[in-house]
Design an enzyme around this catalytic site. Structure first.
Site, short mmCIF file in Angstrom:
data_model
loop_
_atom_site.label_atom_id
_atom_site.label_comp_id
_atom_site.label_asym_id
_atom_site.label_seq_id
_atom_site.Cartn_x
_atom_site.Cartn_y
_atom_site.Cartn_z
N ARG A 296 -9.77 16.59 9.92
CA ARG A 296 -8.76 17.63 9.62
C ARG A 296 -7.31 16.87 10.03
O ARG A 296 -6.29 17.35 9.46
CB ARG A 296 -8.81 18.80 10.45
CG ARG A 296 -7.92 19.95 10.00
CD ARG A 296 -8.24 21.11 10.79
NE ARG A 296 -8.39 21.13 12.37
CZ ARG A 296 -9.17 21.39 13.28
NH1 ARG A 296 -9.93 22.20 12.73
NH2 ARG A 296 -9.21 21.32 14.32
N LEU B 88 -8.99 21.53 5.06
CA LEU B 88 -9.48 22.79 4.09
C LEU B 88 -8.67 23.78 3.75
O LEU B 88 -8.76 24.57 2.73
CB LEU B 88 -10.55 23.28 4.67
CG LEU B 88 -12.00 22.54 5.09
CD1 LEU B 88 -13.04 23.01 5.90
CD2 LEU B 88 -12.59 22.17 3.44
N SER C 261 -16.23 23.65 8.50
CA SER C 261 -16.09 24.94 8.41
C SER C 261 -15.68 25.41 9.51
O SER C 261 -15.90 25.13 10.63
CB SER C 261 -17.30 26.05 7.98
OG SER C 261 -17.12 27.17 7.84
N TYR D 86 -28.17 38.89 8.44
CA TYR D 86 -27.31 39.75 9.43
C TYR D 86 -27.18 41.12 8.83
O TYR D 86 -26.58 41.79 9.52
CB TYR D 86 -26.01 39.24 9.82
CG TYR D 86 -26.25 38.04 11.11
CD1 TYR D 86 -25.48 38.50 12.35
CD2 TYR D 86 -26.91 36.97 10.95
CE1 TYR D 86 -25.72 37.65 13.48
CE2 TYR D 86 -27.08 35.99 12.00
CZ TYR D 86 -26.56 36.32 13.31
OH TYR D 86 -26.46 35.61 14.27
N LYS E 104 -19.22 33.01 6.40
CA LYS E 104 -20.37 32.27 5.87
C LYS E 104 -20.99 33.06 4.77
O LYS E 104 -21.18 32.17 3.76
CB LYS E 104 -21.40 32.08 6.90
CG LYS E 104 -21.03 31.55 8.46
CD LYS E 104 -20.29 30.16 7.99
CE LYS E 104 -21.19 29.00 7.47
NZ LYS E 104 -20.69 27.84 7.30
#
Length: 350
Positions: free
Chosen positions: A28, A58, A79, A126, A153
């Site tokens: 990054r 990102l 992520s 979930y 996600k």
């Protein structure tokens, strides 16, 4: 490969290099390049002139076309993972979704053959099922009352599949959905799950909630990415990754005690009641999701990764103990040494 300085990313880079691949990985910010090289040194992986580290974020378009140029495969591992509860859910959801789409667009533009996306069990299991059994056909409903990370996600993975279906132009996509990732650390930057294990070893967690979760070794997740990258049958498929039956935090503590002896003298030996967790969740937003999963023991069906890709993960106890050993080896656990534990702590451990 995106995120080469991360926990899973560094293990993945090391494995790719050991397998003889040439690797270009993104970080990054330029100062994180040193973290990649330090992790490889800790792992004993020799880049041997086959590693290139480039800067791409990102949250921005710049750099992604150049990052994927000439690559046959892309592993999108990076992520956002919040250290705490974000001010707004979109602070996590938008970078995860838009970042995945940036990588996919550049991959398509650059003629990449296949992208392997790191998703999560969070995108699978979930939304509670009565059976408690989950496989790759299951999806978490993003409208459910879950954390921003869980929703990110799910939303990011859905967006990736939709993009490839509508605009992929032949780009192949495979997805890996790991449960809780543990295993040896290669540097001082710890994931949230490893940070909790560290706190247990240091005696900072006197009692644990009665919550169950799947575990998978970071080394096995890296291997599964490599298999998904190269195996012809992986294109267009999701692969759930877990090493065995779900465990509780108290079972984790017992694995540490069994594997480490006196060095685990400070791990918790008590479990909170469900009522205590629910009461604490009234004033602690971080426990809200934990309270919502009380009583659920998820069962992860990982037969697809095993049968299609020949994947064979380590057992959970080995993973948990190896995690702790790496924390001791790197001096990341505050341990007073043999013979210097307070008497009450030494007695409690036995």
């Amino acid at each position: 490969m995106t995120g080469g300085n991360g926990y899973l990313g560094s293990h993945s880079v090391a494995l790719l290099l050991r397998e003889g691949h040439r690797v270009r990985t993104t970080v990054r910010s330029p100062d994180r390049a040193a973290d990649v090289r330090a992790a490889l040194e800790a792992d004993g992986a020799d880049p041997d002139g086959r590693l290139e580290i480039v800067h791409a974020d990102l949250t921005a378009d710049d750099g992604w076309d150049d990052a994927v140029a000439g690559c046959a495969h892309v592993l999108h591992v990076a992520s956002p993972f919040p250290g705490g509860r974000p001010a707004h859910d979109d602070d996590v959801i938008v970078p995860a979704r838009d970042g995945a789409l940036r990588v996919l667009r550049s991959a398509r533009q650059g003629g990449v053959r296949r992208v392997v996306l790191t998703s999560s069990f969070a995108a699978v299991g979930y939304s509670r099922k009565a059976s408690g059994r989950y496989d790759e056909t299951d999806w978490t409903d993003p409208a459910d009352d879950n954390s921003a990370y869980v929703r990110s996600k799910t939303i990011a993975e859905r967006a990736a599949w939709d993009f490839v279906a509508a605009e992929g132009n032949g780009l192949e996509l495979a997805v890996v959905n790991p449960s809780g990732i543990f295993g040896p650390v290669l540097g001082p930057r710890l994931s949230a799950s490893i940070g909790l294990l560290k706190a247990m070893l240091e005696g900072a967690v006197p009692a644990v909630p009665p919550v169950y979760f799947g575990v998978v070794d970071v080394r096995d997740v890296a291997e599964l990415h490599l298999r998904a990258m190269t195996h012809p049958a992986a294109a267009g498929e999701r692969f759930l990754a877990g090493s065995g039956e779900a465990i509780s935090f108290l079972q984790m503590a017992r694995m540490l005690a069994d594997g480490l002896g006196e060095r685990a003298a400070r791990v918790p030996t008590m479990e909170l009641s469900a009522e205590q967790v629910r009461e604490a969740a009234r004033t602690d937003p971080a426990l809200r999701e934990t309270a919502g999963r009380l009583g659920e023991v998820p069962r992860l069906d990982t037969g697809k990764a095993r049968s299609v890709l020949g994947w064979a993960p380590r057992d959970t106890a080995t993973t948990i103990v190896d995690t702790a050993e790496s924390l001791f080896r790197l001096g990341l656990v505050a341990w007073p040494g043999p013979g210097r534990l307070p008497a009450d702590e030494g007695t409690a451990a036995r």
